[in-house]
Every structure is written in structure tokens, then in C-alpha cells.
Motif scaffolding. Structure first.
Motif, short mmCIF file in Angstrom:
data_model
loop_
_atom_site.label_atom_id
_atom_site.label_comp_id
_atom_site.label_asym_id
_atom_site.label_seq_id
_atom_site.Cartn_x
_atom_site.Cartn_y
_atom_site.Cartn_z
N THR A 47 -59.92 6.86 -42.21
CA THR A 47 -60.13 7.23 -40.81
C THR A 47 -61.06 6.24 -40.11
N ALA A 48 -61.82 5.43 -40.87
CA ALA A 48 -62.70 4.44 -40.27
C ALA A 48 -62.80 3.29 -41.26
N PRO A 49 -63.16 2.09 -40.79
CA PRO A 49 -63.18 0.95 -41.71
C PRO A 49 -64.22 1.09 -42.82
N TYR A 50 -63.79 0.79 -44.07
CA TYR A 50 -64.69 0.77 -45.21
C TYR A 50 -65.03 -0.70 -45.45
N ASP A 51 -66.14 -1.15 -44.84
CA ASP A 51 -66.50 -2.56 -44.99
C ASP A 51 -67.95 -2.69 -45.44
N PHE A 52 -68.45 -3.91 -45.49
CA PHE A 52 -69.81 -4.11 -46.01
C PHE A 52 -70.85 -3.44 -45.12
N ASP A 53 -70.58 -3.42 -43.79
CA ASP A 53 -71.53 -2.74 -42.90
C ASP A 53 -71.63 -1.26 -43.25
N TYR A 54 -70.46 -0.64 -43.46
CA TYR A 54 -70.43 0.79 -43.78
C TYR A 54 -71.10 1.05 -45.13
N SER A 176 -81.73 1.11 -39.86
CA SER A 176 -81.39 -0.08 -40.62
C SER A 176 -82.08 -1.30 -40.02
N VAL A 177 -82.47 -2.24 -40.87
CA VAL A 177 -83.17 -3.43 -40.38
C VAL A 177 -82.45 -4.68 -40.86
N GLU A 178 -82.69 -5.76 -40.11
CA GLU A 178 -82.15 -7.04 -40.53
C GLU A 178 -83.18 -7.71 -41.43
N LEU A 179 -82.71 -8.20 -42.57
CA LEU A 179 -83.65 -8.84 -43.49
C LEU A 179 -84.11 -10.17 -42.92
N PRO A 180 -85.35 -10.59 -43.20
CA PRO A 180 -85.78 -11.92 -42.76
C PRO A 180 -85.01 -13.01 -43.53
N ILE A 181 -84.95 -14.18 -42.93
CA ILE A 181 -84.33 -15.39 -43.50
C ILE A 181 -82.82 -15.24 -43.68
N ILE A 182 -82.36 -14.38 -44.65
CA ILE A 182 -80.93 -14.31 -44.89
C ILE A 182 -80.27 -13.17 -44.12
N GLY A 183 -81.10 -12.43 -43.36
CA GLY A 183 -80.61 -11.21 -42.72
C GLY A 183 -79.41 -11.39 -41.83
N GLN A 184 -79.31 -12.55 -41.17
CA GLN A 184 -78.20 -12.71 -40.21
C GLN A 184 -76.85 -12.85 -40.91
N TYR A 185 -76.89 -13.20 -42.21
CA TYR A 185 -75.63 -13.39 -42.92
C TYR A 185 -75.14 -12.13 -43.63
N ILE A 186 -76.00 -11.15 -43.82
CA ILE A 186 -75.59 -9.93 -44.51
C ILE A 186 -75.82 -8.72 -43.61
N PRO A 187 -75.16 -7.60 -43.90
CA PRO A 187 -75.32 -6.41 -43.05
C PRO A 187 -76.76 -5.91 -43.05
N ASP A 188 -77.14 -5.19 -41.99
CA ASP A 188 -78.47 -4.59 -41.94
C ASP A 188 -78.60 -3.55 -43.05
#
Lengths: 352, 330
Positions: A47-54, A176-188
Motif C-alpha cells: 500500500t506504500a513504498p517499502y524503501d530505505f527511508d521507510y 528523525s535526524v540527518e547524520l553529520p558528514i555522511i547524513g546526506q547520502y543515507i536516510p534520516d
């Protein structure tokens, strides 16, 4: 030795590895679960996308689950039928204490957290005293305290939850938070993972693998008569296992209050309660119910398996069907893990 | 001559009534007296009858649980099993015009099947009972919710009224549900004490390995213990349906497993196995229900009764531990 026997030996060794080493088995199961849901997602059955963000967002459920799983692990390790049915009730009661201290009396947050964890440890000390010094079977002692703590938690504020302004503001702790340094490349990632779960995991791992106390705990869990003859302080060691379990439950109370944005008197005991999933996680993670065997990594992996399985099931069914199938999955996985433990014990003499 | 034979006869059976049971009768008597003094309405039929009706299902499942615990096992799936049995039976009653006997049979059958599942997994999987039944508890709950569909079962006919609250549910003022419970408890008491098969349960709980070497078919006996519990869960579910109004909701059976275990351990059965009595369990269930009924009648918060149940468990088991220590040191 012929080539055929060598080949057979190698094959048995791999089977043996997966049966006796819980960690590779759990890792494989996690991959199977995640890949299955990815395929379902690609086929448009969810019913909704099962992805890395989820998957990352659903880790918020892993925080209380893994922490209580580790708490159960400590008491189950201590042997002689060690088990703690009262962790859910401690979460409820300690949560109310936190609600009063932080929400009503205006204590500073750090003081309220320390008081709550301390109160949880006190509840655990009651269990530990009954079990290790008086000699109650753990099942009975924690059944009795389950009733008592649950009752006090519900009566203490006339069945009312505490959700004053400071408590409601705590909800930000579960964002949820964004990780420092590598945060922009992986989900919060949910903040609770870093503020509560990781410290607990590291602390329990250090306690078990790097201190004399941990060695003693494994020792008394494997054979407490032998441990007594070896001069180990059996009672004191077992007592502390319950205190640590209570302490962790107190911390889970803070996490739960933040997640609900209110201190609910039935937080840890509503429905099935929190003790049942926690025991399931511990057993699935390879903790032997007879004590003395179990590893932190197993419990953590078991939590990830259950959390991502539950998250997928929730997307695969419409409405409350999903939560019913979660019950089925939890039950089936537990029976499977238990039968596997039994088989491994008979075939290879003990799972690691 | 007779005297001599009696003296030389090996003393296999312990006293028919244990200390725990006498203490329980005393505690219940004191509680009833105190309640009768403080709330005049307590010692009336209108208050005692519902108390006995509410005691019946807990005590009945407790009898099965006692046998299971005597063998050294435990069954925490009875709450889920009650849910499954009562929803199957209730749905059958609503959808077709079956008689009382058929309804009871359906309930017994569903309970027996669930007990069989537990028993097979525990006896032949050779895994500790608490783990398996934690697992099957979830699975049973899933089954129950699926059969419920959504919401509640409404308009259940009064077919099971024989076990119920109303006038036709009693003989000489005693609810049938309670009478049946007493009869079954007595039968199990006799079976456990006076038949070889019954005493095998104690042997298994005392030392399963020794029992096996002595020729007890341990796995079959363990299986039987869970099937008996399942059957009693089936019968108890009939009481549960008869107790309520014509509606059954999804909370049925929830938390019952802990109430039943509480009744069993208050009744003096050792959780380690090998020791226990179904009579004690009946009294334990009566005590627990008296406490919750008393708390309500005194106008206290009903949730407070859980606190008292917790305290009773600690006191009852603690007294037993002290007695065991005294026995050892003698």
C-alpha cells in the motif's frame, strides 16, 4: 578419505554454522525479509513504498524493543529459570514517575531521566531480592510484581495520562535526524537510536564481554552450583541482573513517554504488553532459556528482523489486518526459533 | 493384624489436605467475614452467586494448568485459546440453531485441538513450554481475531443459559458453572492421587529422566496434560459465553492466562513441578475473585485488586518457601 566424504563434511559444516551460530542465520533471514518486501514493492503489492527511508523510519520501534530484549537477556542469562514478566509494568510505572517529575513537578530533564532510571532499578531490585535472596522462582516473583506495578501505575494518577506541555515537547526526541558528514547520502535516522539504544547496546556489551561481572553472569547461568563451589557470589550476581533489567526498563519508560508525547499508565501493559515481545526477541536472538548462553549482537539482529518484518506486514495488509498478521508472524517466528534451538541443542549440543 | 499391615504399608500418598489448602480456607473465611461486616450486601445471594460464576472459568482452566505445571511445564496461551473457543462457539450459536450439548461439544473440540497443538510441539519438539506457548499465544490470538472478523459477535442466543447467571443457571441457588467446576476438580483430584496415570504427572515433574527410566511414557503424558488443559479451556469458554450478555467482544480471554497462573500458584502448586493440588487451585481462584469482588464492593478502584493479587502471590509462595526451608533443615 575420499573426495565424497570431504564434500559431505563441508556441507555439514555449513549447515552446522547456520544452526549453531545464530548471528549468520539472523543476517540471512533479515536479507530474505528485506528482499521479499522489495520485490513485493516493485510488483506494486504494497500500500506504500517499502524503501530505505521507510525502513529507517521504522527503526523507531526498534528502540524500546531491543532495549527490553537486552534487559530480558540479562535475566535469562542468570539461569535457574530467570525471566522477567514485569518489564512492561515497570515501563508503565516508571513512565508515570517520569511524568510526575518532569511534567508536573518541573524537574530538569536530566534529573527526571536519572530519577526514572533509578526508580526502574529499584523495581528491578525488588524482583532481584525476591528471586536471588528469598529464592522465589523468577516466573512467580515477576508475575506478582507485574500485577503490583501495573495496579499502582493505573491507580497512582486515577487512570489519567500525564501530558502537560513539557511532556508534549519531548516528542521531538523521537524525530528523525540527518547524520553529520555522511547524513546526506543515507536516510534520516530516529534520534532515539543514538540517545538511548546505542548507549544501552554498548553498555550491555561492555558489561557482558569486557567485565568480570559478565563472566560471572554467564558462569552462574550455565551452572550455578558449580559457580557457588567456584566461590562466585551467585546471589549478588543474579540480583544485579534484575537490577540492570529494571534500570533499562526505566530508560525505556522515558523513550515511551517521548514517543506517545504523554505518560500513559498502561503504556507497557496494554494489549499483549511489552514483556512478551521482549522475551521473543531475546529467544529469537539465540539466548538459551535455560541461561548461560546469549550474545548482544544476536538480540540486536533479532530486533531488526522483527521490526522490518512488522513494517513490511503493515504495508502488505489494509487496516487492522496488518496488526493481526504481525501477531501471527511474531508467534510463528518464536515457535520456529524455539524448535530450532531445541534441534540444535540435540544435534550439536548447544547454540552459541 | 490389620494394624500391622497398615503400619507396614508404604506411605506413597501425602495427606489428602495440605497445609496450604487449610490456610487458604482460613484466609477466604476471614475475608468473607470482614467483607460481611463492612459491606452488608456482600453475604447475599445477589453478591455470592456472581462471585461463584466468575470463579468457575478461572478455576476450571486452573485445574488443567495445575496438571501442566505439576509436569514442570506451563501454558501461557490459555487466554488466546479461550478467545478462539468462545468465538467459534458463539459464531456457531448465532448462525445455526444448535442445542446445548452440541455447543459444548464444539467448544470442547476446538479447545482440544489447540491443546493438542501445544502438546505436540512441547512433548515432541522438546522445547521449554513457556517459549512454545508464548508463540502459540500469539498465533491463537491471530486465529481468534480472524474468526471475529471485525468488531463483536452480537445476538448470541441463550442456548448456554444452563451455565449462566440467570435463574435457570442454578440449582438450589448454586450456579451450575460452579457445580460443574467442583465436580471436575474432584474428579481430577481423585485421578491425580489415586491412579497410576495421575501420579505419573508428579513423577515427570519431580524428575522427567527418572520417570522415563521407571517406565513412564513421558512424552505421551506431557501431551495429555496440554490436551486436558485445552478441553477444560473449551468448557470454560462455554461458561464465559453464558456469563455475559448476548455480545462477545475481542477482549475476551485477554490477560486470563496470568489470572489462571496466579490462582494455581496461590493454591500451592510448585512452579518447579512435581508438587501441587487442584483443590488448592480452586481455592486460589476463589480467593482471587473474592479480592476483586471485595475491592469493587468497598468502592475502591477495581485496578487495586491486581495489587492485592500480587501481594497474595508473594505471601502464598513465600510461606511455601519458608515451609520448604523448614522441611529441609529438620
Amino acid at each position: 578419505m575420499t573426495a565424497a566424504t570431504v564434500e559431505k563434511r563441508e556441507k555439514t559444516d555449513i549447515t552446522r554454522l547456520f544452526l549453531t551460530q545464530r548471528i549468520p542465520l539472523l543476517a540471512v533471514l533479515i536479507v530474505i525479509v528485506v528482499v521479499t518486501f522489495f520485490i513485493n514493492d516493485a510488483g506494486g503489492y504494497l500500500t506504500a513504498p517499502y524503501d530505505f527511508d521507510y525502513m529507517s523510519a521504522s527503526l523507531i520501534n526498534a528502540v524500546p524493543l531491543a532495549m527490553l530484549g537486552l534487559a530480558e537477556m540479562l535475566v535469562i542469562l542468570s539461569g535457574r529459570g530467570g525471566i522477567d514478566l514485569s518489564v512492561g509494568a515497570i515501563v508503565s510505572l516508571a513512565g508515570m514517575v517520569f511524568g510526575f517529575a518532569y511534567g508536573e513537578w518541573g524537574w530538569p530533564l536530566w534529573m527526571a531521566i536519572i530519577a526514572t532510571a533509578g526508580f526502574g532499578a529499584l523495581c528491578g531490585a525488588i524482583n532481584g531480592f525476591l528471586v536471588s535472596y528469598i529464592g522465589f522462582p523468577a516466573l512467580i516473583a515477576t508475575l506478582a510484581t507485574f500485577y503490583a506495578f501495573k495496579s499502582i501505575a493505573i491507580v497512582i494518577n486515577n487512570q489519567q495520562p500525564i501530558s502537560t506541555a513539557p511532556i508534549q515537547d519531548l516528542f521531538s526526541l523521537s524525530k528523525s535526524v540527518e547524520l553529520p558528514i555522511i547524513g546526506q547520502y543515507i536516510p534520516d535516522v530516529p534520534l532515539g537510536i543514538f540517545t538511548f539504544l546505542l548507549p544501552t547496546v554498548v553498555a550491555v556489551w561492555l558489561l557482558l564481554a569486557r567485565t568480570a561481572y559478565g563472566r560471572r553472569l554467564y558462569g552462574i547461568g550455565t551452572n550455578d552450583v558449580a559457580a557457588r563451589w567456584a566461590g562466585l557470589p551467585v546471589r549478588d550476581t543474579r540480583f544485579k541482573a534484575y537490577v540492570y533489567a529494571g534500570l533499562i526498563s526505566g530508560l525505556v519508560a522515558v523513550v515511551t513517554v517521548a514517543q506517545f508525547a504523554s505518560a500513559r499508565p498502561d503504556a507497557g501493559v496494554s494489549g499483549n504488553g511489552m514483556a512478551l515481545p521482549a522475551i521473543t526477541i531475546a529467544v529469537l536472538g539465540g539466548v538459551a532459556i535455560t541461561g548461560g548462553i546469549g550474545r548482544v549482537a544476536g538480540v540486536v539482529l533479532a530486533t531488526l528482523l522483527i521490526v522490518w518484518l512488522n513494517a513490511g506486514i503493515l504495508l502488505a495488509f489494509v487496516g487492522n489486518e496488518g496488526s493481526q498478521y504481525q501477531l501471527l508472524a511474531l508467534g510463528a517466528v518464536l515457535v520456529f526459533a524455539a524448535l530450532l534451538n531445541g534441534l540444535t541443542n540435540r544435534k550439536y549440543g548447544g547454540a552459541q | 493384624m490389620t494394624l500391622v499391615t497398615e503400619r507396614t504399608k508404604p506411605r506413597v500418598l501425602t495427606n489428602p489436605i495440605t497445609g496450604q489448602e487449610i490456610v487458604l480456607v482460613g484466609v477466604i473465611a476471614v475475608l468473607w467475614a470482614a467483607l460481611a461486616v463492612s459491606t452488608p450486601a456482600f453475604l447475599t445471594a445477589g453478591s455470592i452467586q456472581p462471585l461463584l460464576v466468575a470463579t468457575a472459568p478461572i478455576a476450571l482452566v486452573g485445574v488443567g494448568m495445575t496438571i501442566v505445571i505439576i509436569t514442570g511445564g506451563i501454558d501461557v496461551s490459555v487466554g488466546g485459546a479461550i478467545m478462539v473457543c468462545s468465538v467459534i462457539t458463539a459464531k456457531t450459536l448465532v448462525s445455526s440453531d444448535v442445542s446445548l450439548g452440541v455447543a459444548v461439544l464444539i467448544s470442547l473440540l476446538s479447545g482440544g485441538v489447540l491443546g493438542l497443538i501445544n502438546g505436540v510441539l512441547i512433548a515432541y519438539g522438546r522445547v521449554h513450554a513457556i517459549i512454545i506457548t508464548f508463540g502459540t499465544a500469539n498465533i491463537f490470538m491471530f486465529l481468534g481475531l480472524q474468526i471475529f472478523g471485525s468488531g463483536t459477535v452480537n445476538g448470541i442466543p441463550a442456548t448456554l443459559g444452563f451455565f449462566g447467571r440467570g435463574e435457570d443457571g442454578r440449582t438450589l441457588g448454586v450456579p451450575h458453572a460452579f457445580l460443574v467446576t467442583i465436580l471436575i476438580t474432584a474428579a481430577c483430584w481423585w485421578y491425580l492421587r489415586h491412579t497410576a496415570g495421575g501420579r505419573h504427572f508428579y513423577a515427570i515433574g519431580g524428575d522427567a529422566q527418572a520417570a522415563r527410566l521407571a517406565g513412564v511414557r513421558v512424552q505421551r503424558r506431557v501431551l495429555l496434560a496440554y490436551v486436558i488443559t485445552g478441553l477444560l479451556v473449551g468448557l470454560a469458554s462455554c461458561f464465559v459465553i453464558a456469563q455475559g450478555t448476548s455480545t462477545l467482544d475481542q477482549s475476551v480471554g485477554s490477560g486470563k492466562e496470568l489470572a489462571v497462573i496466579a490462582a494455581v500458584v496461590i493454591g500451592g502448586t510448585s512452579i518447579m513441578g512435581g508438587r501441587g493440588s487442584v483443590l488448592g487451585t480452586l481455592l486460589g481462584a476463589l480467593l482471587v475473585q473474592t479480592v476483586s469482588s471485595g475491592v469493587t464492593q468497598l468502592g475502591w478502584r477495581s485496578q487495586l485488586s491486581d495489587l492485592f493479587v500480587g501481594i497474595f502471590i508473594i505471601v502464598a509462595v513465600g510461606a511455601d518457601l519458608l515451609r520448604a526451608r523448614a522441611r529441609r533443615s529438620r
